[in-house]
Design a protein around this motif. Sequence first.
Motif, PDB file in Angstrom:
ATOM      1  N   PHE A  19       0.810  -1.205   0.000  1.00 16.97           N
ATOM      2  CA  PHE A  19       0.000   0.000   0.000  1.00 16.97           C
ATOM      3  C   PHE A  19       0.852   1.267   0.000  1.00 16.97           C
ATOM      4  O   PHE A  19       0.523   2.254  -0.674  1.00 16.97           O
ATOM      5  CB  PHE A  19      -0.933   0.018   1.201  1.00 16.97           C
ATOM      6  N   ALA A  23       0.762   4.088  -2.806  1.00 16.54           N
ATOM      7  CA  ALA A  23       0.366   5.450  -2.466  1.00 16.54           C
ATOM      8  C   ALA A  23       1.375   6.456  -3.016  1.00 16.54           C
ATOM      9  O   ALA A  23       0.996   7.523  -3.519  1.00 16.54           O
ATOM     10  CB  ALA A  23       0.240   5.596  -0.955  1.00 16.54           C
ATOM     11  N   CYS A  28      -1.171   9.704  -3.291  1.00 16.94           N
ATOM     12  CA  CYS A  28      -2.286   9.823  -2.354  1.00 16.94           C
ATOM     13  C   CYS A  28      -1.886   9.178  -1.029  1.00 16.94           C
ATOM     14  O   CYS A  28      -0.880   8.468  -0.962  1.00 16.94           O
ATOM     15  CB  CYS A  28      -3.541   9.154  -2.924  1.00 16.94           C
ATOM     16  N   PRO A  29      -2.669   9.369   0.036  1.00 17.67           N
ATOM     17  CA  PRO A  29      -2.330   8.746   1.320  1.00 17.67           C
ATOM     18  C   PRO A  29      -2.414   7.216   1.246  1.00 17.67           C
ATOM     19  O   PRO A  29      -3.228   6.657   0.491  1.00 17.67           O
ATOM     20  CB  PRO A  29      -3.391   9.312   2.272  1.00 17.67           C
ATOM     21  N   LYS A  30      -1.596   6.583   2.072  1.00 15.83           N
ATOM     22  CA  LYS A  30      -1.626   5.121   2.143  1.00 15.83           C
ATOM     23  C   LYS A  30      -3.005   4.626   2.564  1.00 15.83           C
ATOM     24  O   LYS A  30      -3.487   3.590   2.078  1.00 15.83           O
ATOM     25  CB  LYS A  30      -0.568   4.650   3.136  1.00 15.83           C
ATOM     26  N   SER A  31      -3.665   5.369   3.444  1.00 15.36           N
ATOM     27  CA  SER A  31      -4.977   4.953   3.933  1.00 15.36           C
ATOM     28  C   SER A  31      -6.010   4.894   2.805  1.00 15.36           C
ATOM     29  O   SER A  31      -6.925   4.072   2.842  1.00 15.36           O
ATOM     30  CB  SER A  31      -5.455   5.911   5.030  1.00 15.36           C
ATOM     31  N   THR A  32      -5.847   5.758   1.817  1.00 17.58           N
ATOM     32  CA  THR A  32      -6.789   5.758   0.694  1.00 17.58           C
ATOM     33  C   THR A  32      -6.689   4.454  -0.080  1.00 17.58           C
ATOM     34  O   THR A  32      -7.708   3.837  -0.434  1.00 17.58           O
ATOM     35  CB  THR A  32      -6.501   6.939  -0.244  1.00 17.58           C
ATOM     36  N   SER A  34      -5.532   1.573   1.024  1.00 15.11           N
ATOM     37  CA  SER A  34      -6.017   0.493   1.882  1.00 15.11           C
ATOM     38  C   SER A  34      -7.546   0.448   1.904  1.00 15.11           C
ATOM     39  O   SER A  34      -8.156  -0.628   1.795  1.00 15.11           O
ATOM     40  CB  SER A  34      -5.474   0.684   3.300  1.00 15.11           C
ATOM     41  N   LYS A  35      -8.180   1.613   2.024  1.00 14.07           N
ATOM     42  CA  LYS A  35      -9.642   1.656   2.085  1.00 14.07           C
ATOM     43  C   LYS A  35     -10.274   1.210   0.770  1.00 14.07           C
ATOM     44  O   LYS A  35     -11.292   0.505   0.764  1.00 14.07           O
ATOM     45  CB  LYS A  35     -10.106   3.077   2.429  1.00 14.07           C
ATOM     46  N   ARG A  36      -9.684   1.606  -0.362  1.00 12.73           N
ATOM     47  CA  ARG A  36     -10.258   1.217  -1.653  1.00 12.73           C
ATOM     48  C   ARG A  36     -10.152  -0.276  -1.880  1.00 12.73           C
ATOM     49  O   ARG A  36     -11.064  -0.905  -2.418  1.00 12.73           O
ATOM     50  CB  ARG A  36      -9.561   1.975  -2.803  1.00 12.73           C
ATOM     51  N   SER A  53       2.355  -7.235   8.756  1.00 12.19           N
ATOM     52  CA  SER A  53       3.357  -6.155   8.783  1.00 12.19           C
ATOM     53  C   SER A  53       4.578  -6.509   7.942  1.00 12.19           C
ATOM     54  O   SER A  53       5.351  -5.634   7.555  1.00 12.19           O
ATOM     55  CB  SER A  53       3.789  -5.884  10.235  1.00 12.19           C
TER      56      SER A  53
END
Length: 292
Positions: A19, A23, A28-32, A34-36, A53
């Motif tokens: 991720f 990103a 874009c953010p790593k969280s984006t 992961s969420k997609r 991890s």
Amino acid sequence: MLNLNDLHFFAQAVDSGGFAAAARRLGCPKSTVSKRVATLEATLGVQLLYRTSRSFTLTDVGRDVYDHARAVMIEAEAAETVVHRRLAEPSGAVRITASVPVAQFQLADRFPILARQHPKLRIQLHVTDRFIDLVQDGFDIAIRSHFAPLPDSDLVQRRMSEEPITLVAAPSYVAQRGAPQGPESLTSHDGLMTTTTMKSWRLADANGRIVEVEPRPQFYADESVSLMKAAEMGLGIVCLPETITAQAVREGRLARVLPAWTAGRVMTTILTPQKRAQLPAVRAVIDFLMLK
């Protein structure tokens, strides 16, 4: 229905190996990312990735989905490329070489239309029947007519047309000598030949029947217009590609003889060096020539 953007994020994550790397590539953010991917898994109802991890691997079904996601991305990129290519106005010089008959009967009426459609194009047509080495002589396109398939080469080949070689004569000749009733009767008719060594015509019908006949040689010329003009003057029957005689037939200066028979077929192929085949200006010329 699947969100294609989710497939894009998923494919990028797999291609990047995680991720965080995806990103950075996508900005874009790593969280984006992961969420997609999580949304895609929820939509499909399956787990696509094993994530810890220290590891990032595809599940079996994830591998299948990834293959399809990559295919979707490739098609999307191809569509974008097509649009950009269409929107980019072709410009610059395109050097083309063609034989005399091809230039006279297939290009002369069409290239002015192309020039009007693309005013920034500069068409440079070199007409010759001698062999031209495209790469060595600096040409972008060669247009060749041939009776057998061309040998494999490093050049990109596009079949422009294929047409029959038909038998034609002037109405005055037919009125005076009578129309031949079959191929065998051509032995009593005058033939217009391309060379002095040419003794016979090899004819075929739609059923695959082959007949070789020897007309009486009346006139020789190794140039198509000269042969056609001799036929129009009533000197005899001639075998020529349909494109060459089409206008004379429409205007009544020539008429088909033995319309069920042809003297072979001639193919016309567009040849382009690979490095130049995708240039917008060259592509525009090829696309235009391929239009029926």
